[in-house]
Enzyme design. Structure first.
Site, PDB file in Angstrom:
ATOM      1  N   HIS A  79       1.538  43.251  17.373  1.00 38.31           N
ATOM      2  CA  HIS A  79       2.458  42.558  16.469  1.00 38.31           C
ATOM      3  C   HIS A  79       3.787  43.313  16.370  1.00 38.31           C
ATOM      4  O   HIS A  79       4.862  42.710  16.380  1.00 38.31           O
ATOM      5  CB  HIS A  79       1.855  42.440  15.068  1.00 38.31           C
TER       6      HIS A  79
ATOM      7  N   PHE B 147       0.843  -1.200   0.000  1.00 33.57           N
ATOM      8  CA  PHE B 147       0.000   0.000   0.000  1.00 33.57           C
ATOM      9  C   PHE B 147       0.876   1.246   0.000  1.00 33.57           C
ATOM     10  O   PHE B 147       1.933   1.277   0.630  1.00 33.57           O
ATOM     11  CB  PHE B 147      -0.901   0.007   1.234  1.00 33.57           C
TER      12      PHE B 147
ATOM     13  N   HIS C  54      -0.188  31.925   7.254  1.00 29.75           N
ATOM     14  CA  HIS C  54      -0.943  32.430   8.399  1.00 29.75           C
ATOM     15  C   HIS C  54      -2.394  31.981   8.339  1.00 29.75           C
ATOM     16  O   HIS C  54      -3.266  32.657   7.795  1.00 29.75           O
ATOM     17  CB  HIS C  54      -0.828  33.955   8.465  1.00 29.75           C
TER      18      HIS C  54
ATOM     19  N   ASP D 289       3.524  33.264  14.084  1.00 23.24           N
ATOM     20  CA  ASP D 289       3.986  34.479  13.413  1.00 23.24           C
ATOM     21  C   ASP D 289       5.459  34.660  13.753  1.00 23.24           C
ATOM     22  O   ASP D 289       5.807  34.840  14.927  1.00 23.24           O
ATOM     23  CB  ASP D 289       3.228  35.706  13.913  1.00 23.24           C
TER      24      ASP D 289
ATOM     25  N   HIS E  34      -1.077  28.594  14.022  1.00 28.18           N
ATOM     26  CA  HIS E  34       0.169  28.916  13.332  1.00 28.18           C
ATOM     27  C   HIS E  34       1.028  29.857  14.162  1.00 28.18           C
ATOM     28  O   HIS E  34       0.584  30.448  15.151  1.00 28.18           O
ATOM     29  CB  HIS E  34      -0.116  29.542  11.966  1.00 28.18           C
TER      30      HIS E  34
ATOM     31  N   ASN F 192       0.249  12.808  -0.632  1.00 24.08           N
ATOM     32  CA  ASN F 192      -0.539  13.980  -0.994  1.00 24.08           C
ATOM     33  C   ASN F 192       0.372  15.172  -1.246  1.00 24.08           C
ATOM     34  O   ASN F 192       1.503  15.227  -0.746  1.00 24.08           O
ATOM     35  CB  ASN F 192      -1.513  14.343   0.136  1.00 24.08           C
TER      36      ASN F 192
ATOM     37  N   HIS G  95       7.390  38.970  10.373  1.00 20.46           N
ATOM     38  CA  HIS G  95       6.020  39.257   9.917  1.00 20.46           C
ATOM     39  C   HIS G  95       5.690  40.743  10.045  1.00 20.46           C
ATOM     40  O   HIS G  95       4.958  41.290   9.214  1.00 20.46           O
ATOM     41  CB  HIS G  95       5.049  38.411  10.748  1.00 20.46           C
TER      42      HIS G  95
END
Length: 289
Positions: free
Chosen positions: A237, A90, A101, A107, A105, A94, A111
Site C-alpha cells: 500500500h 410508482f 473500504h 483505495d 472498492h 433508498n 489511504h
C-alpha cells in the site's frame, strides 16, 4: 487475434479524454506521469468495442458484502419509499451507508500516503487502461500467504512481453472462488480481529518493480488487500500510494480475463476528499481473446 487494445487504436467512446491524438506520457495534476500513451482515434476501432465481451469484475453490495474485520459497520440500505404514489405512478428510493473500504472498492493514494491524491483527484486516464492479468493461483493454492515475486513478474513477461507503462495490473490468486465465505476468504472470521488473516497478494519487491520501473497505473487483486493477509506494515500500500498509484481490491471474475488484450474501466464513487470508495469495474475483452 485482434491486438488493437494494446496498440493504441481502441476508443472507449466519449469517456476517454478529448486529447486522444496526443502521444507520450500524460501527466497527473501533481506532476507524476501515468506514462501511458493515449489511444489515437480510428473509426475501425469502434468495431472492436461493438464486438467486445464485457465482464463485470465487481461484487454487488448487499447483506453478504465483506468488509475488513475491524470495520465499524457493513453495507446498510434503508428503504425510504417503495410503491404507488398518490399521483398514480410508482416510486422507489433508498438511503445507503457504507465504509469506503469494503466489497469491490478502490483505495485512493491518500489511504496510505499523506498529501497523495484523494478519490476525486485520481485522473480518469489511470482508471481506463489496458489490463494485465498475472495468475499466481497455483502458488496460492499451495500457500495461502503467497506474495507475488519479481521472478513471477519476469516469468510472466517472458511469455507475454514487458508489462506496458500505464497498464492496470490485476493479480489473480484464485481467491474469488471463496467469496463471500468470510472464513475461507480472510482465513479467519473472528469479529473485530484482523491479526490472524491469511490470503495472498503482492510482495513489496514485485510492487516496487511494477510501480517504479514498469510505471503501471493501478494495482488490483482478487483478495481483500493489495498487501497479503499477515501484513502488519502494509508495505505494498505504501509503495503504491507514495507513487499516486491506486489499488483495486476484491476484484471479481479474473479467471475470465485474459493475460493481455483486454481493457479495464474502473470508476469509483467520486467522493470529495475520499480515501477510497465502491467501484464498478468492467473488462472489455475483444472477440477472439
Amino acid at each position: 487475434m485482434r491486438r488493437e487494445l494494446l496498440t493504441g487504436t481502441f476508443v472507449v467512446l466519449a469517456i476517454l479524454p478529448m486529447a486522444c491524438g496526443q502521444s507520450g506520457p500524460i501527466a497527473d495534476p501533481e506532476g507524476a506521469s501515468t506514462a501511458n500513451v493515449a489511444p489515437s482515434f480510428d473509426a475501425s476501432s469502434l468495431d472492436v468495442l461493438a464486438d467486445a465481451r464485457v465482464i463485470d469484475l465487481s461484487y454487488g453490495y448487499g447483506d453478504e458484502t465483506l468488509y475488513w474485520p475491524t470495520s465499524p459497520s457493513d453495507f446498510e440500505k434503508q428503504e425510504l419509499a417503495y410503491g404507488d404514489t398518490e399521483g398514480g405512478y410508482f416510486y422507489s428510493s433508498n438511503a445507503i451507508c457504507t465504509p469506503e473500504h469494503g466489497g469491490t472498492h478502490l483505495d485512493a493514494p491518500i489511504h496510505f500516503a499523506a498529501g497523495a491524491q484523494t478519490a476525486d483527484q485520481i485522473p480518469l486516464r489511470r482508471l481506463i487502461a489496458p489490463a494485465v492479468v498475472i495468475d499466481i493461483s497455483d502458488h496460492s493454492e499451495a500457500d495461502p500467504d503467497y506474495r507475488l515475486t519479481v521472478q513471477d513478474v519476469e516469468q510472466w513477461e517472458a511469455s507475454h512481453g514487458r508489462v506496458p507503462p500505464g497498464a492496470i495490473v490485476l493479480l489473480r490468486t484464485g481467491w474469488g472462488d471463496r467469496w463471500p465465505d468470510r472464513l475461507r476468504y480472510f482465513g479467519d472470521d473472528t469479529p473485530g480481529d484482523a491479526s490472524n488473516l491469511h490470503f495472498p497478494s503482492y510482495g513489496e519487491a514485485a510492487a516496487k518493480l511494477l510501480v517504479e520501473q514498469r510505471q503501471v497505473a493501478v494495482l488490483g487483486v482478487d483478495t481483500a488487500s493489495i498487501d497479503y493477509g499477515p501484513s502488519r506494515d502494509f508495505l505494498v500500500h505504501r509503495v503504491a500510494s507514495e507513487a499516486n498509484v491506486p489499488g483495486l481490491e476484491n476484484v471479481a471474475r479474473l479467471e475470465e480475463v485474459p493475460a493481455t488484450g483486454a481493457w479495464v474501466i474502473a470508476l469509483p464513487m467520486k467522493i470529495v476528499g475520499g480515501s477510497g470508495g465502491p467501484v464498478r469495474i468492467a473488462a472489455l475483452v475483444p472477440a477472439g481473446e
